[in-house]
Design a protein around this motif. Structure first.
Motif, PDB file in Angstrom:
ATOM      1  N   ALA A 129       0.834  -1.208   0.000  1.00 46.18           N
ATOM      2  CA  ALA A 129       0.000   0.000   0.000  1.00 46.18           C
ATOM      3  C   ALA A 129       0.868   1.257   0.000  1.00 46.18           C
ATOM      4  CB  ALA A 129      -0.940  -0.018   1.204  1.00 46.18           C
ATOM      5  N   ARG A 130       1.965   1.229   0.764  1.00 47.53           N
ATOM      6  CA  ARG A 130       2.865   2.391   0.805  1.00 47.53           C
ATOM      7  C   ARG A 130       3.480   2.669  -0.560  1.00 47.53           C
ATOM      8  NH1 ARG A 130       5.790   0.705   6.493  1.00 47.53           N
ATOM      9  NH2 ARG A 130       4.221   1.610   7.879  1.00 47.53           N
ATOM     10  N   GLU A 131       3.918   1.605  -1.256  1.00 46.87           N
ATOM     11  CA  GLU A 131       4.505   1.788  -2.578  1.00 46.87           C
ATOM     12  C   GLU A 131       3.477   2.339  -3.558  1.00 46.87           C
ATOM     13  OE1 GLU A 131       6.318  -1.882  -3.819  1.00 46.87           O
ATOM     14  OE2 GLU A 131       7.507  -2.012  -1.966  1.00 46.87           O
ATOM     15  N   PHE A 132       2.253   1.862  -3.454  1.00 43.64           N
ATOM     16  CA  PHE A 132       1.163   2.335  -4.301  1.00 43.64           C
ATOM     17  C   PHE A 132       0.968   3.838  -4.088  1.00 43.64           C
ATOM     18  CE2 PHE A 132      -3.102   0.521  -5.994  1.00 43.64           C
ATOM     19  CZ  PHE A 132      -3.310   1.629  -6.794  1.00 43.64           C
ATOM     20  N   ILE A 133       0.851   4.259  -2.822  1.00 45.48           N
ATOM     21  CA  ILE A 133       0.599   5.670  -2.506  1.00 45.48           C
ATOM     22  C   ILE A 133       1.826   6.530  -2.766  1.00 45.48           C
ATOM     23  CG2 ILE A 133       0.169   7.247  -0.554  1.00 45.48           C
ATOM     24  CD1 ILE A 133      -2.374   5.962  -1.712  1.00 45.48           C
ATOM     25  N   HIS A 134       3.015   5.978  -2.621  1.00 46.27           N
ATOM     26  CA  HIS A 134       4.237   6.739  -2.876  1.00 46.27           C
ATOM     27  C   HIS A 134       4.275   7.268  -4.314  1.00 46.27           C
ATOM     28  CE1 HIS A 134       8.357   8.069  -2.355  1.00 46.27           C
ATOM     29  NE2 HIS A 134       8.694   7.425  -3.468  1.00 46.27           N
ATOM     30  N   ALA A 135       3.620   6.561  -5.223  1.00 44.15           N
ATOM     31  CA  ALA A 135       3.589   6.969  -6.631  1.00 44.15           C
ATOM     32  C   ALA A 135       2.472   7.961  -6.939  1.00 44.15           C
ATOM     33  CB  ALA A 135       3.433   5.733  -7.517  1.00 44.15           C
ATOM     34  N   ALA A 136       1.681   8.338  -5.923  1.00 44.30           N
ATOM     35  CA  ALA A 136       0.533   9.235  -6.159  1.00 44.30           C
ATOM     36  C   ALA A 136       0.993  10.618  -6.612  1.00 44.30           C
ATOM     37  CB  ALA A 136      -0.306   9.361  -4.881  1.00 44.30           C
ATOM     38  N   PRO A 137       0.195  11.247  -7.469  1.00 40.91           N
ATOM     39  CA  PRO A 137       0.518  12.613  -7.897  1.00 40.91           C
ATOM     40  C   PRO A 137       0.143  13.618  -6.814  1.00 40.91           C
ATOM     41  CG  PRO A 137      -1.565  11.937  -8.834  1.00 40.91           C
ATOM     42  CD  PRO A 137      -1.029  10.734  -8.087  1.00 40.91           C
ATOM     43  N   VAL A 138       0.593  14.846  -6.967  1.00 38.87           N
ATOM     44  CA  VAL A 138       0.138  15.944  -6.114  1.00 38.87           C
ATOM     45  C   VAL A 138      -1.059  16.578  -6.811  1.00 38.87           C
ATOM     46  CG1 VAL A 138       0.721  18.170  -5.096  1.00 38.87           C
ATOM     47  CG2 VAL A 138       2.443  16.343  -5.196  1.00 38.87           C
ATOM     48  N   LEU A 139      -2.221  16.532  -6.152  1.00 39.77           N
ATOM     49  CA  LEU A 139      -3.445  17.098  -6.720  1.00 39.77           C
ATOM     50  C   LEU A 139      -4.079  18.040  -5.705  1.00 39.77           C
ATOM     51  CD1 LEU A 139      -4.961  13.870  -8.331  1.00 39.77           C
ATOM     52  CD2 LEU A 139      -3.846  15.762  -9.516  1.00 39.77           C
ATOM     53  N   ALA A 140      -4.580  19.153  -6.189  1.00 41.79           N
ATOM     54  CA  ALA A 140      -5.048  20.233  -5.308  1.00 41.79           C
ATOM     55  C   ALA A 140      -6.145  19.807  -4.337  1.00 41.79           C
ATOM     56  CB  ALA A 140      -5.536  21.414  -6.159  1.00 41.79           C
ATOM     57  N   HIS A 141      -7.013  18.884  -4.755  1.00 36.89           N
ATOM     58  CA  HIS A 141      -8.184  18.542  -3.938  1.00 36.89           C
ATOM     59  C   HIS A 141      -8.013  17.263  -3.114  1.00 36.89           C
ATOM     60  CE1 HIS A 141     -10.415  21.728  -5.830  1.00 36.89           C
ATOM     61  NE2 HIS A 141     -10.165  21.236  -7.027  1.00 36.89           N
ATOM     62  N   TRP A 142      -6.816  16.646  -3.177  1.00 43.35           N
ATOM     63  CA  TRP A 142      -6.680  15.307  -2.604  1.00 43.35           C
ATOM     64  C   TRP A 142      -5.526  15.186  -1.618  1.00 43.35           C
ATOM     65  CZ3 TRP A 142     -10.233  11.588  -3.617  1.00 43.35           C
ATOM     66  CH2 TRP A 142     -11.081  11.804  -4.711  1.00 43.35           C
ATOM     67  N   GLU A 143      -5.784  14.390  -0.563  1.00 39.70           N
ATOM     68  CA  GLU A 143      -4.743  13.852   0.315  1.00 39.70           C
ATOM     69  C   GLU A 143      -4.682  12.344   0.025  1.00 39.70           C
ATOM     70  OE1 GLU A 143      -5.955  14.581   4.374  1.00 39.70           O
ATOM     71  OE2 GLU A 143      -6.752  16.526   3.808  1.00 39.70           O
ATOM     72  N   PHE A 144      -3.498  11.762   0.121  1.00 44.38           N
ATOM     73  CA  PHE A 144      -3.333  10.339  -0.161  1.00 44.38           C
ATOM     74  C   PHE A 144      -2.694   9.638   1.039  1.00 44.38           C
ATOM     75  CE2 PHE A 144      -3.163  12.424  -4.339  1.00 44.38           C
ATOM     76  CZ  PHE A 144      -4.218  11.776  -4.955  1.00 44.38           C
ATOM     77  N   TYR A 145      -3.243   8.471   1.401  1.00 47.43           N
ATOM     78  CA  TYR A 145      -2.754   7.718   2.557  1.00 47.43           C
ATOM     79  C   TYR A 145      -2.657   6.230   2.222  1.00 47.43           C
ATOM     80  CZ  TYR A 145      -3.883  11.949   5.121  1.00 47.43           C
ATOM     81  OH  TYR A 145      -3.936  13.252   5.556  1.00 47.43           O
ATOM     82  N   ALA A 146      -1.715   5.545   2.900  1.00 43.48           N
ATOM     83  CA  ALA A 146      -1.509   4.113   2.706  1.00 43.48           C
ATOM     84  C   ALA A 146      -2.156   3.270   3.805  1.00 43.48           C
ATOM     85  CB  ALA A 146      -0.015   3.802   2.628  1.00 43.48           C
ATOM     86  N   THR A 147      -2.851   3.908   4.729  1.00 39.86           N
ATOM     87  CA  THR A 147      -3.677   3.214   5.725  1.00 39.86           C
ATOM     88  C   THR A 147      -4.862   4.118   6.050  1.00 39.86           C
ATOM     89  OG1 THR A 147      -2.319   4.124   7.526  1.00 39.86           O
ATOM     90  CG2 THR A 147      -1.854   1.850   6.855  1.00 39.86           C
ATOM     91  N   ARG A 148      -5.939   3.526   6.528  1.00 39.53           N
ATOM     92  CA  ARG A 148      -7.119   4.306   6.900  1.00 39.53           C
ATOM     93  C   ARG A 148      -6.780   5.174   8.111  1.00 39.53           C
ATOM     94  NH1 ARG A 148     -11.924  -0.058   6.920  1.00 39.53           N
ATOM     95  NH2 ARG A 148     -13.045   1.757   7.682  1.00 39.53           N
ATOM     96  N   GLN A 149      -7.204   6.426   8.060  1.00 43.34           N
ATOM     97  CA  GLN A 149      -6.884   7.399   9.098  1.00 43.34           C
ATOM     98  C   GLN A 149      -8.019   7.516  10.117  1.00 43.34           C
ATOM     99  OE1 GLN A 149      -3.652   9.082   8.824  1.00 43.34           O
ATOM    100  NE2 GLN A 149      -3.664   7.236   7.559  1.00 43.34           N
ATOM    101  N   PRO A 150      -7.704   7.922  11.372  1.00 42.29           N
ATOM    102  CA  PRO A 150      -8.789   8.199  12.323  1.00 42.29           C
ATOM    103  C   PRO A 150      -9.659   9.331  11.783  1.00 42.29           C
ATOM    104  CG  PRO A 150      -6.621   8.371  13.379  1.00 42.29           C
ATOM    105  CD  PRO A 150      -6.388   8.184  11.918  1.00 42.29           C
TER     106      PRO A 150
END
Length: 197
Positions: free
Chosen positions: A72-93
C-alpha cells in the motif's frame, strides 16, 4: 506489484479526479476505481472520505494485513500531487458521526449507528490488546458482516496503523449486561493511548 500498472492507475486517477470531486457517489466511476485497485492487488481496499486539510482523501488500505502494508505504501508513494486530494496508505482516524454503511444479512445496504457501542480491553502479549465490542441493539449480521463492521469502527476511531500495531484481535458480539467494565466506544482512542503511555 507492476510499476506500469501503478503508473497507469495514477494516470487514470488524474484524468477522473475532477469528476470524483464533483460526483463522489458516482457508482459507475467508483466501480471502475474498485476494479483498477483490485487489478493491482486483490488484497488491497480503498476509501474516499473528507480530508483533513484538502477536500477529499483517498486511501489505499492493506485491509489490516501487515504483509500488505508495504505494498500500500509503494502504491501511494507513486501518487501525484493534486489540489483537492490527500493520499494515505492506511485508513486514518476520523471525526465522524458514528454511523457506518454496510451490507446486511440479505445484501441490502444499511446505515448502522454505532454510537451506543461499548468496548472491553483484554491485555495480550507484547503490550497489545484484544478489543471486545458490543451493542445493546445487535443488528442482523452474519459473522463476516460483524467483522467488517468492527473493522470499520476500529479504523475510524483509532486509524488502521494503530489497529495493526496495538490490537492483537477484536470481535463484535451480543451485549453482556453482567460485565460492568464496558466503556463507550467514544472513549476507545483515549483508553488505548493511555495504555501505550
Amino acid at each position: 506489484m507492476d510499476a506500469k500498472q501503478i503508473h497507469d492507475f495514477w494516470e487514470w486517477f488524474i484524468a477522473v479526479s475532477d469528476r470524483l470531486v464533483a460526483e463522489p457517489e458516482n457508482e459507475a466511476l467508483l466501480r471502475q476505481l474498485d476494479e483498477r485497485v483490485r487489478e493491482i492487488h486483490r488484497g488491497l481496499t480503498w476509501e474516499i472520505c473528507p480530508g483533513g486539510f484538502r477536500p477529499l482523501q483517498f486511501t489505499i488500505s492493506p485491509n489490516l494485513d501487515p504483509m500488505l502494508r508495504q505494498t500500500a505504501r509503494e502504491f501511494i508513494h507513486a501518487a501525484p500531487v493534486l489540489a483537492h486530494w490527500e493520499f494515505y496508505a492506511t485508513r486514518q482516524p476520523k471525526a465522524w458521526d458514528y454511523k457506518i454503511n454496510l451490507d446486511n444479512y440479505n445484501g441490502q445496504r444499511i446505515e448502522l449507528d454505532v454510537s451506543d457501542w461499548v468496548f472491553l480491553l483484554v491485555p495480550c502479549f507484547h503490550g497489545k490488546q484484544a478489543v471486545l465490542l458490543s451493542s445493546k441493539t445487535m443488528p442482523m449480521l452474519n459473522e463476516d458482516q460483524r467483522r467488517q463492521a468492527a473493522t470499520d469502527v476500529l479504523c475510524n476511531v483509532l486509524g488502521e496503523d494503530l489497529v495493526m500495531d496495538g490490537i492483537e484481535d477484536f470481535e463484535f458480539r451480543g451485549f453482556r449486561s453482567s460485565i460492568a467494565e464496558w466503556t463507550s466506544i467514544r472513549l476507545l482512542d483515549a483508553a488505548i493511548q493511555n495504555l501505550q503511555l
